[in-house]
Design a protein around this motif. Structure first.
Motif, mmCIF file in Angstrom:
data_model
loop_
_atom_site.group_PDB
_atom_site.id
_atom_site.type_symbol
_atom_site.label_atom_id
_atom_site.label_comp_id
_atom_site.label_asym_id
_atom_site.label_seq_id
_atom_site.Cartn_x
_atom_site.Cartn_y
_atom_site.Cartn_z
ATOM 1 N N THR A 14 0.812 -1.218 0.000
ATOM 2 C CA THR A 14 0.000 0.000 0.000
ATOM 3 C C THR A 14 0.849 1.275 0.000
ATOM 4 O O THR A 14 0.303 2.366 0.131
ATOM 5 C CB THR A 14 -0.946 0.026 1.224
ATOM 6 O OG1 THR A 14 -0.171 -0.112 2.419
ATOM 7 C CG2 THR A 14 -1.985 -1.078 1.148
ATOM 8 N N ASP A 15 2.157 1.145 -0.172
ATOM 9 C CA ASP A 15 3.043 2.322 -0.150
ATOM 10 C C ASP A 15 2.722 3.314 -1.262
ATOM 11 O O ASP A 15 3.019 4.492 -1.149
ATOM 12 C CB ASP A 15 4.513 1.897 -0.257
ATOM 13 C CG ASP A 15 5.006 1.210 1.004
ATOM 14 O OD1 ASP A 15 4.319 1.312 2.045
ATOM 15 O OD2 ASP A 15 6.068 0.563 0.941
ATOM 16 N N ASP A 16 2.123 2.843 -2.348
ATOM 17 C CA ASP A 16 1.833 3.707 -3.496
ATOM 18 C C ASP A 16 0.412 4.260 -3.470
ATOM 19 O O ASP A 16 -0.088 4.769 -4.462
ATOM 20 C CB ASP A 16 2.046 2.932 -4.792
ATOM 21 C CG ASP A 16 1.132 1.722 -4.905
ATOM 22 O OD1 ASP A 16 0.369 1.442 -3.954
ATOM 23 O OD2 ASP A 16 1.184 1.051 -5.950
ATOM 24 N N GLY A 17 -0.259 4.138 -2.336
ATOM 25 C CA GLY A 17 -1.636 4.614 -2.230
ATOM 26 C C GLY A 17 -2.673 3.544 -2.506
ATOM 27 O O GLY A 17 -3.874 3.819 -2.449
ATOM 28 N N SER A 18 -2.228 2.327 -2.807
ATOM 29 C CA SER A 18 -3.177 1.213 -2.965
ATOM 30 C C SER A 18 -3.873 0.986 -1.624
ATOM 31 O O SER A 18 -3.324 1.310 -0.565
ATOM 32 C CB SER A 18 -2.442 -0.053 -3.410
ATOM 33 O OG SER A 18 -1.909 0.110 -4.703
ATOM 34 N N LEU A 19 -5.060 0.429 -1.671
ATOM 35 C CA LEU A 19 -5.868 0.246 -0.461
ATOM 36 C C LEU A 19 -6.316 -1.197 -0.335
ATOM 37 O O LEU A 19 -6.632 -1.841 -1.334
ATOM 38 C CB LEU A 19 -7.105 1.145 -0.520
ATOM 39 C CG LEU A 19 -6.866 2.639 -0.691
ATOM 40 C CD1 LEU A 19 -8.166 3.349 -1.040
ATOM 41 C CD2 LEU A 19 -6.254 3.216 0.563
ATOM 42 N N ALA A 20 -6.359 -1.679 0.892
ATOM 43 C CA ALA A 20 -6.872 -3.022 1.165
ATOM 44 C C ALA A 20 -7.876 -2.917 2.303
ATOM 45 O O ALA A 20 -7.720 -2.096 3.210
ATOM 46 C CB ALA A 20 -5.736 -3.964 1.542
ATOM 47 N N SER A 21 -8.903 -3.747 2.239
ATOM 48 C CA SER A 21 -9.921 -3.707 3.275
ATOM 49 C C SER A 21 -10.577 -5.074 3.407
ATOM 50 O O SER A 21 -10.711 -5.806 2.426
ATOM 51 C CB SER A 21 -10.977 -2.658 2.919
ATOM 52 O OG SER A 21 -11.917 -2.516 3.960
ATOM 53 N N TYR A 47 -8.883 -5.435 -2.578
ATOM 54 C CA TYR A 47 -7.575 -4.779 -2.691
ATOM 55 C C TYR A 47 -7.611 -3.903 -3.934
ATOM 56 O O TYR A 47 -7.819 -4.394 -5.047
ATOM 57 C CB TYR A 47 -6.453 -5.814 -2.791
ATOM 58 C CG TYR A 47 -5.079 -5.218 -2.985
ATOM 59 C CD1 TYR A 47 -4.591 -4.227 -2.141
ATOM 60 C CD2 TYR A 47 -4.262 -5.659 -4.019
ATOM 61 C CE1 TYR A 47 -3.323 -3.692 -2.323
ATOM 62 C CE2 TYR A 47 -2.997 -5.137 -4.199
ATOM 63 C CZ TYR A 47 -2.528 -4.154 -3.349
ATOM 64 O OH TYR A 47 -1.274 -3.617 -3.529
ATOM 65 N N LEU A 48 -7.440 -2.609 -3.734
ATOM 66 C CA LEU A 48 -7.438 -1.652 -4.829
ATOM 67 C C LEU A 48 -5.999 -1.331 -5.174
ATOM 68 O O LEU A 48 -5.326 -0.572 -4.471
ATOM 69 C CB LEU A 48 -8.194 -0.389 -4.417
ATOM 70 C CG LEU A 48 -9.609 -0.631 -3.866
ATOM 71 C CD1 LEU A 48 -10.252 0.667 -3.425
ATOM 72 C CD2 LEU A 48 -10.463 -1.350 -4.884
ATOM 73 N N ALA A 55 -9.224 -3.643 -9.157
ATOM 74 C CA ALA A 55 -9.879 -3.989 -7.895
ATOM 75 C C ALA A 55 -9.889 -5.514 -7.789
ATOM 76 O O ALA A 55 -10.500 -6.192 -8.615
ATOM 77 C CB ALA A 55 -11.302 -3.445 -7.852
ATOM 78 N N TRP A 56 -9.156 -6.023 -6.815
ATOM 79 C CA TRP A 56 -9.090 -7.470 -6.579
ATOM 80 C C TRP A 56 -10.158 -7.854 -5.562
ATOM 81 O O TRP A 56 -10.244 -7.253 -4.487
ATOM 82 C CB TRP A 56 -7.720 -7.841 -6.027
ATOM 83 C CG TRP A 56 -6.584 -7.665 -6.976
ATOM 84 C CD1 TRP A 56 -5.866 -6.525 -7.203
ATOM 85 C CD2 TRP A 56 -6.007 -8.666 -7.809
ATOM 86 N NE1 TRP A 56 -4.883 -6.761 -8.129
ATOM 87 C CE2 TRP A 56 -4.947 -8.066 -8.523
ATOM 88 C CE3 TRP A 56 -6.282 -10.011 -8.030
ATOM 89 C CZ2 TRP A 56 -4.160 -8.776 -9.429
ATOM 90 C CZ3 TRP A 56 -5.506 -10.709 -8.929
ATOM 91 C CH2 TRP A 56 -4.459 -10.095 -9.616
ATOM 92 N N LEU A 57 -10.954 -8.853 -5.880
ATOM 93 C CA LEU A 57 -11.940 -9.417 -4.959
ATOM 94 C C LEU A 57 -11.390 -10.770 -4.528
ATOM 95 O O LEU A 57 -11.217 -11.662 -5.355
ATOM 96 C CB LEU A 57 -13.291 -9.570 -5.650
ATOM 97 C CG LEU A 57 -13.849 -8.297 -6.303
ATOM 98 C CD1 LEU A 57 -15.156 -8.602 -7.008
ATOM 99 C CD2 LEU A 57 -14.027 -7.196 -5.284
ATOM 100 N N LYS A 115 -10.397 -2.596 -14.113
ATOM 101 C CA LYS A 115 -10.810 -4.000 -14.208
ATOM 102 C C LYS A 115 -10.942 -4.594 -12.819
ATOM 103 O O LYS A 115 -10.365 -4.110 -11.853
ATOM 104 C CB LYS A 115 -9.846 -4.816 -15.060
ATOM 105 C CG LYS A 115 -8.448 -4.928 -14.505
ATOM 106 C CD LYS A 115 -7.583 -5.749 -15.457
ATOM 107 C CE LYS A 115 -6.131 -5.684 -15.020
ATOM 108 N NZ LYS A 115 -5.277 -6.481 -15.886
ATOM 109 N N PHE A 116 -11.754 -5.656 -12.759
ATOM 110 C CA PHE A 116 -11.906 -6.450 -11.546
ATOM 111 C C PHE A 116 -11.189 -7.768 -11.763
ATOM 112 O O PHE A 116 -11.249 -8.355 -12.840
ATOM 113 C CB PHE A 116 -13.385 -6.735 -11.255
ATOM 114 C CG PHE A 116 -14.130 -5.554 -10.712
ATOM 115 C CD1 PHE A 116 -14.070 -5.237 -9.370
ATOM 116 C CD2 PHE A 116 -14.876 -4.750 -11.552
ATOM 117 C CE1 PHE A 116 -14.750 -4.144 -8.874
ATOM 118 C CE2 PHE A 116 -15.562 -3.657 -11.077
ATOM 119 C CZ PHE A 116 -15.504 -3.351 -9.731
ATOM 120 N N ARG A 117 -10.527 -8.232 -10.722
ATOM 121 C CA ARG A 117 -9.903 -9.557 -10.726
ATOM 122 C C ARG A 117 -10.466 -10.322 -9.543
ATOM 123 O O ARG A 117 -10.700 -9.751 -8.477
ATOM 124 C CB ARG A 117 -8.378 -9.444 -10.585
ATOM 125 C CG ARG A 117 -7.663 -8.763 -11.742
ATOM 126 C CD ARG A 117 -7.744 -9.527 -13.065
ATOM 127 N NE ARG A 117 -7.531 -10.955 -12.981
ATOM 128 C CZ ARG A 117 -6.348 -11.559 -13.064
ATOM 129 N NH1 ARG A 117 -5.246 -10.863 -13.249
ATOM 130 N NH2 ARG A 117 -6.269 -12.874 -12.982
#
Length: 169
Positions: A14-21, A47-48, A55-57, A115-117
């Motif tokens: 997430t160092d590059d601004g990616s987000l996980a929840s 995970y964005l 966007a990873w589901l 895209k969604f993965r």
């Protein structure tokens, strides 16, 4: 960012601004969306990934523990597909109606992805009698999810793909 699921710890870049929840614990999902209909489901994580605009589901099943045996192996592909469907619907609703501003913003960001993965992370003990063939589950996921992700993945700790920017301990 670390997220715990059972005995597994997922560490997302997430160092590059990616987000996980951990989507299945969102207040919106638990207190608002789940009441829409009986049987509403959710994937474990979202995970964005900013670098890939993806966007990873992510759904996690750890068959090394007996409590995961409630889902029959033959139903696993269908179960994941339903969770993906319900999660996508939940993200649309959360982007407009979530009471938690953080959840609302994450949902909006997810819907902006290019895209969604879809990933099924499945750990299992190969010495158990009910070993699940990942290739069979992957085939079912491809059939069910081609409108969302034509190339879903079934992985375990030792088989993450290079574009999956997380680790598991």
């Amino acid at each position: 960012m670390d997220i715990q699921e059972g005995t597994l710890t997922f560490t997302f870049e997430t160092d590059d601004g990616s987000l996980a929840s951990q989507y299945d614990t969102w207040a919106f999902y638990r207190k608002q969306f789940i009441g829409i209909a009986n049987g509403i489901k959710a994937v474990d994580f979202i995970y964005l990934d900013n670098t890939q605009k993806t966007a990873w589901l992510i759904e996690v099943k750890d068959y090394r523990h007996p409590d995961t045996e409630r889902i029959k192996p033959s139903d696993l592909g269908e179960t994941v597909a339903l969770k993906v469907r319900d999660t996508l619907a939940g993200l649309v609703a959360a982007s407009c109606n979530a009471n938690d501003p953080h959840e609302k913003e994450l949902a909006k960001q997810a819907l902006k992805a290019k895209k969604f993965r879809v990933v099924l992370h499945m750990e299992q003990n190969q010495h158990r009698l009910k070993f699940i063939d990942p290739a069979d589950v992957l085939q079912k996921l491809k059939q069910r999810l081609k409108a969302v992700d034509a190339h879903p993945c079934v992985v375990h700790q030792g088989s993450l793909k290079p574009d999956m920017r997380w680790t598991i301990n």
